[in-house]
Every structure is written in structure tokens, then in C-alpha cells.
Write an enzyme that holds these catalytic residues in place. Structure first.
Site, PDB file in Angstrom:
ATOM      1  N   GLY A  78      -0.455  -0.566   5.668  1.00  0.00           N
ATOM      2  CA  GLY A  78      -0.582  -0.073   4.298  1.00  0.00           C
ATOM      3  C   GLY A  78       0.722   0.103   3.564  1.00  0.00           C
ATOM      4  O   GLY A  78       0.744   0.397   2.368  1.00  0.00           O
ATOM      5  N   LYS A  90       5.090  -4.715   3.432  1.00  0.00           N
ATOM      6  CA  LYS A  90       6.344  -4.904   4.165  1.00  0.00           C
ATOM      7  C   LYS A  90       6.186  -5.952   5.260  1.00  0.00           C
ATOM      8  O   LYS A  90       7.147  -6.645   5.625  1.00  0.00           O
ATOM      9  CB  LYS A  90       6.795  -3.574   4.757  1.00  0.00           C
ATOM     10  CG  LYS A  90       8.148  -3.654   5.455  1.00  0.00           C
ATOM     11  CD  LYS A  90       8.744  -2.293   5.743  1.00  0.00           C
ATOM     12  CE  LYS A  90       7.975  -1.541   6.774  1.00  0.00           C
ATOM     13  NZ  LYS A  90       8.681  -0.311   7.215  1.00  0.00           N
ATOM     14  N   GLN A 155      -7.490   1.743   4.032  1.00  0.00           N
ATOM     15  CA  GLN A 155      -7.060   3.123   4.145  1.00  0.00           C
ATOM     16  C   GLN A 155      -7.583   3.891   2.935  1.00  0.00           C
ATOM     17  O   GLN A 155      -7.712   3.347   1.838  1.00  0.00           O
ATOM     18  CB  GLN A 155      -5.529   3.145   4.158  1.00  0.00           C
ATOM     19  CG  GLN A 155      -4.880   4.492   4.314  1.00  0.00           C
ATOM     20  CD  GLN A 155      -3.350   4.365   4.318  1.00  0.00           C
ATOM     21  OE1 GLN A 155      -2.797   3.428   3.743  1.00  0.00           O
ATOM     22  NE2 GLN A 155      -2.675   5.296   4.957  1.00  0.00           N
ATOM     23  N   HIS A 184      -1.055   8.222   8.293  1.00  0.00           N
ATOM     24  CA  HIS A 184      -1.758   7.284   9.184  1.00  0.00           C
ATOM     25  C   HIS A 184      -2.811   7.959  10.057  1.00  0.00           C
ATOM     26  O   HIS A 184      -3.583   7.279  10.726  1.00  0.00           O
ATOM     27  CB  HIS A 184      -0.786   6.458  10.027  1.00  0.00           C
ATOM     28  CG  HIS A 184       0.367   7.212  10.613  1.00  0.00           C
ATOM     29  ND1 HIS A 184       0.229   8.218  11.524  1.00  0.00           N
ATOM     30  CD2 HIS A 184       1.700   7.088  10.400  1.00  0.00           C
ATOM     31  CE1 HIS A 184       1.410   8.675  11.878  1.00  0.00           C
ATOM     32  NE2 HIS A 184       2.332   8.028  11.204  1.00  0.00           N
ATOM     33  N   ASP A 214       5.024  -3.062  11.404  1.00  0.00           N
ATOM     34  CA  ASP A 214       6.463  -3.340  11.352  1.00  0.00           C
ATOM     35  C   ASP A 214       7.120  -3.186  12.721  1.00  0.00           C
ATOM     36  O   ASP A 214       8.345  -3.216  12.836  1.00  0.00           O
ATOM     37  CB  ASP A 214       7.160  -2.459  10.318  1.00  0.00           C
ATOM     38  CG  ASP A 214       7.179  -0.981  10.686  1.00  0.00           C
ATOM     39  OD1 ASP A 214       6.590  -0.612  11.712  1.00  0.00           O
ATOM     40  OD2 ASP A 214       7.784  -0.197   9.933  1.00  0.00           O
ATOM     41  N   LYS A 361      12.455   0.232   9.573  1.00  0.00           N
ATOM     42  CA  LYS A 361      12.306   1.190   8.486  1.00  0.00           C
ATOM     43  C   LYS A 361      13.370   0.995   7.411  1.00  0.00           C
ATOM     44  O   LYS A 361      13.195   1.407   6.269  1.00  0.00           O
ATOM     45  CB  LYS A 361      12.388   2.621   9.024  1.00  0.00           C
ATOM     46  CG  LYS A 361      11.390   2.934  10.140  1.00  0.00           C
ATOM     47  CD  LYS A 361       9.958   2.721   9.687  1.00  0.00           C
ATOM     48  CE  LYS A 361       8.963   3.025  10.799  1.00  0.00           C
ATOM     49  NZ  LYS A 361       7.571   2.650  10.419  1.00  0.00           N
TER      50      LYS A 361
END
Length: 462
Positions: A78, A90, A155, A184, A214, A361
Site C-alpha cells: 500500500g 514504491k 487495505q 498494516h 519492499d 525505506k
């Protein structure tokens, strides 16, 4: 004002078509906020925790293969990567060889299906902002969808609440910013609300492996799957030893009151306990956000709680527009999916290698991932070929945003296999064939910390 605020928030969620399970879950946490709940976990209430290491566990190969055949994979997808200047998922960011996170994840799963003759569904939990781009990107993998199961579920979303009175914020300039994801921990609410939890059980699946999109180290490995199946535990999380870069992050502990394992996030740590949070000798393990759960156990836990798992509250205060500190302060109600470990009696932790925890990140992380510290094999699993991961600290004035980062590495990432650390101050552009060896620090050449058109080529060493 609190109850009126909840009424207004409910009405707003109903009007937006939010699932009823998600609305009731939001209402549960809203009431906690009204009563002054902060979600804080004081140091005095916890003890350090220890756990077995995967490297010391014996797992039968066939048991591991069978566990993979009964597993479904869920990727949390998400995030937009806004902190790196992105405005789309991402996971669409290029990692290497023209492949994105999503490309590599899809190929990892397809390889495991062939290796273990497994169905191994891949299902993404998208947000309303990442769904369209993600589904379009995966359309090239015609064999990826599993008949009778969706490729994605969405979500939930909830209103941001004004800090001063907990009323839902209004922001006509950009109405999308009136909403936020519930953290999450929403994965359990969304699984139940969409009916996907029941679908997976009906299709004969027993386990679910959940991880972040990620983190390319998060593969549904047969060894880990076999270990989890062998424990008979309802829930488990993979943990890693904390390093200097994890000092400000969350960690596992054991609650003194009842002996349950808890996951304490930074936002749940009182200011006076910041030193204990950063103590790597006391609290040695942090979460990879790679978790496993038994579908039947999760269904039962949700059913007896009327769909509200009761994860600890995380009260997150931000500006309604995170990029504009002049906008009103809002409270975002969040939960962490790893915190579900305290819900299940008999939940387990397992220490895994850092190769299963490769999160991206920041662009610091992205540089290491794109470098020769890792190789990608025929199975599309990352193989860390450097002895230790180098520590990278790039000047945020010039490297924070992906588009600016890419400009300064026009020939790709430098070789970092022999690097211990790289700290860059100022504006450096890296040329072709750069090698970073040992501990390297590049300083800005001007007082204003700008060194335009400076090109580094060859070898940078200590």
C-alpha cells in the site's frame, strides 16, 4: 465532543463505502483514544526476550515442501514511497536489470511453484492509491493469478482526526489527505471483511506468509515454512539481531504481567525510556515484518472477538499535509500487524539471518540493494555476497528523492562489496567504475555544502 466526533467519522466512512468490519474496528480504537489510551509500553512493564535461531533448527525437506504447498503469500503493497518523492507504488521502483520489486517478487513465487509443485497464491494488499498501477504492472505475468482467488484486496482507510477534539478533519484543498491507512495491522481486518480469509480456508490452504513488498529477502522459504508447521504454533514472526541502524526502531520483549511476547514500536515508547529502546544489548531483536499464521487459528481469534483482534493502539500525531507543518495537527489511529503476536497463546519467534530482511525505506537502502553487495540468482532470491552490509548515509539535501538520487548515479551504483561505510556530504556525482573500499567519507567542498559537477570515478577508500 468525542462521541459526536465518532458519529461524524462513522458517517464519513459509511459514505465512502468503507467495510463495516473496518468501521467497527475504527470505532473500537476511537473509544480508546477518548479514554486517554496512548498505547505506551513502559520499560518497567517488559523484560528482554530470547528465541531459537533458524540456523540451529533441523527441518525435514519434505515437511518443508509440504508446508509450502499449503501456504498462501500476502505482500503488503500500500505504500507510495512518498518519503522518497514517489507518487505511485514504491514496489514499482527499479531495483536492477530493469526489474522492479514487483517483477522480482512475481518471479520468486513462480520459481517456487515450479520447484515444489505448489499452488502458492500471491495476493497483494493494495491501497486505493497503489491498486491500479500494481495490477497493470503484474498483467505481464499471465500465470501468476490463481483461479478462484483474487490477485489483490484493498487495505481499508479511515479519517484523520483533529488532535484538538478528535473530529474528522476537513481539508478541501486536497480531500484525499483527509484519509489515512490504519497501519498494516489492518491486514487482518481486511482479510476478514473481504471474505478472503474464508476463501483461503475453503481452498484448503493452512498457512499464510505475510511480508512487505519492499523487502526482497522475504521469500516463503521451505525451511522457515517447515519450521513453522512443525511448531504447531498459531502465529510466528521472523526476527533479526538489531544493529546500529535499528536503534530508533521497535523491538520484541516479554510482558511481565502475563508472559506474552509483545512488539514495542518507537511510537509506543515513553520519552523517558528512549535510552532503553536504543540499548542493543538489552533489547537485541527487532521484527522483519515477515510473519506466519495458521488460517484456522486466525479465523477463530477474529470470530470470538467479533472481527476486532484488539491489537495495541498506536497514536500517531502528524500534520494533515505531512509535507506542510503549518497544516493542522491530526491523530492517525494505527496498529502494527506484528503486534498480533501477543493475541495468540503459544506464538513463536525465530531468529533469521539478515538476508531475510532487506527493507528499502530510504535511498541509502536503495543504493546498497542496487550495488554488488547482493546478487540475484536463477531463483530470483537475493544472495548477500559481501561479508557485512555497509552503512550508508547520503546527504538528504541531494539524495533523498529518487529522481535526484538517480541523477547522481548515472552509471549505476558503485561497487560496495568491500565497503564498511559510505557517508556523503554535499553534491557528488558518481562516475563509472567507482569502488568504495573500507570506511569512506566525502565532504562538501563549499561552505553551503554544495559541490556541483563534482564527479568521482575510480576507487574511494578509507
Amino acid at each position: 465532543m468525542g462521541s459526536k466526533g465518532l458519529e461524524r467519522a462513522r458517517a464519513k466512512m459509511v459514505e465512502a463505502g468503507v467495510d463495516e468490519v473496518a468501521i467497527e474496528t475504527f470505532a473500537h480504537y476511537f473509544r480508546l483514544l477518548e479514554h486517554g489510551e496512548t498505547g505506551m509500553i513502559p520499560e518497567s512493564s517488559i523484560d528482554p526476550v530470547d528465541m531459537p535461531a533458524l540456523s540451529d533448527v533441523e527441518v525435514d525437506e519434505e515437511a518443508g515442501a509440504e508446508a509450502v504447498r499449503r501456504t498462501a503469500v500476502i505482500k503488503l503493497n500500500g505504500g507510495l514511497g512518498t518519503s522518497m518523492g514517489m507518487d505511485r507504488a514504491k514496489s514499482l521502483l527499479c531495483v536492477r536489470r530493469g526489474l522492479s520489486f514487483l517483477d522480482i517478487i512475481a518471479r520468486q513465487v513462480l520459481h517456487l511453484r515450479r520447484e515444489y509443485d505448489a499452488t502458492l497464491p500471491l495476493i497483494l494488499m493494495n491501497s486505493f492509491r497503489t491498486s491500479e498501477d500494481t495490477v497493470a504492472a503484474l498483467a505481464r505475468y499471465e500465470d501468476l493469478p490463481v483461479e478462484g482467488l483474487p490477485l489483490e484486496f484493498l487495505q481499508n482507510k479511515e479519517p484523520k482526526l483533529l488532535e484538538k477534539d478528535l473530529s474528522p478533519v476537513s481539508y478541501p484543498k486536497d480531500p484525499d489527505l483527509e484519509w489515512c491507512p490504519p497501519g498494516h495491522g489492518d491486514v487482518y481486518t481486511a482479510l476478514r471483511g473481504t471474505g478472503l480469509l474464508d476463501q483461503l480456508i475453503e481452498r484448503g490452504f493452512k498457512y499464510v506468509f505475510v511480508s512487505n513488498s519492499d523487502n526482497l529477502g522475504a521469500v516463503p522459504d521451505a525451511r522457515v515454512a517447515g519450521w513453522f508447521a512443525g511448531t504447531g504454533a498459531p502465529f510466528a514472526i521472523e526476527a533479526v539481531r538489531r544493529t546500529a541502524s535499528d536503534r530508533k526502531g521497535g523491538h520484541f520483549a516479554r510482558r511481565k504481567q502475563d508472559g506474552r511476547i509483545v512488539l514495542r514500536e518507537t511510537a509506543q515508547t515513553p520519552p523517558e525510556d528512549a535510552e532503553a529502546l536504543a540499548d542493543l544489548d538489552r533489547h537485541r531483536f527487532c521484527s522483519t515484518n515477515n510473519l506466519w499464521f495458521d488460517l484456522a487459528a486466525m479465523k477463530q481469534a477474529l470470530d470470538v472477538r467479533q472481527g476486532i483482534l484488539g491489537l495495541p493502539l498506536i497514536r500517531n500525531v502528524k500534520n494533515v499535509d505531512p509535507g506542510d507543518p503549518s497544516t493542522p495537527k491530526v491523530v492517525q489511529i494505527e496498529t502494527a500487524m506484528g503486534a498480533a503476536i501477543e493475541v495468540f497463546e503459544g506464538a513463536q519467534l525465530i531468529e533469521v539471518g539478515r538476508d531475510r530482511f532487506v527493507p528499502v525505506k530510504t535511498t541509502n537502502d536503495l543504493l546498497v540493494l542496487r550495488s554488488d553487495v547482493y546478487e540475484i540468482g536463477q531463483d530470483f532470491v537475493l544472495d548477500q555476497v559481501a561479508g557485512d552490509l555497509p552503512f550508508v548515509d547520503l546527504d538528504t539535501h541531494f539524495y533523498k528523492l529518487v529522481r535526484e538520487f538517480d541523477k547522481r548515479f548515472p552509471e549505476g551504483a558503485p561497487s560496495m562489496r568491500k565497503a564498511s561505510s559510505l557517508k556523503v556530504e554535499g553534491d557528488w556525482t558518481f562516475g563509472k567504475g567507482v569502488q568504495v573500499v573500507g570506511d569512506v567519507e566525502l565532504e562538501a567542498t563549499k561552505a553551503e555544502r554544495v559541490a556541483p559537477d563534482t564527479v568521482l570515478s575510480g576507487t574511494a577508500d578509507a
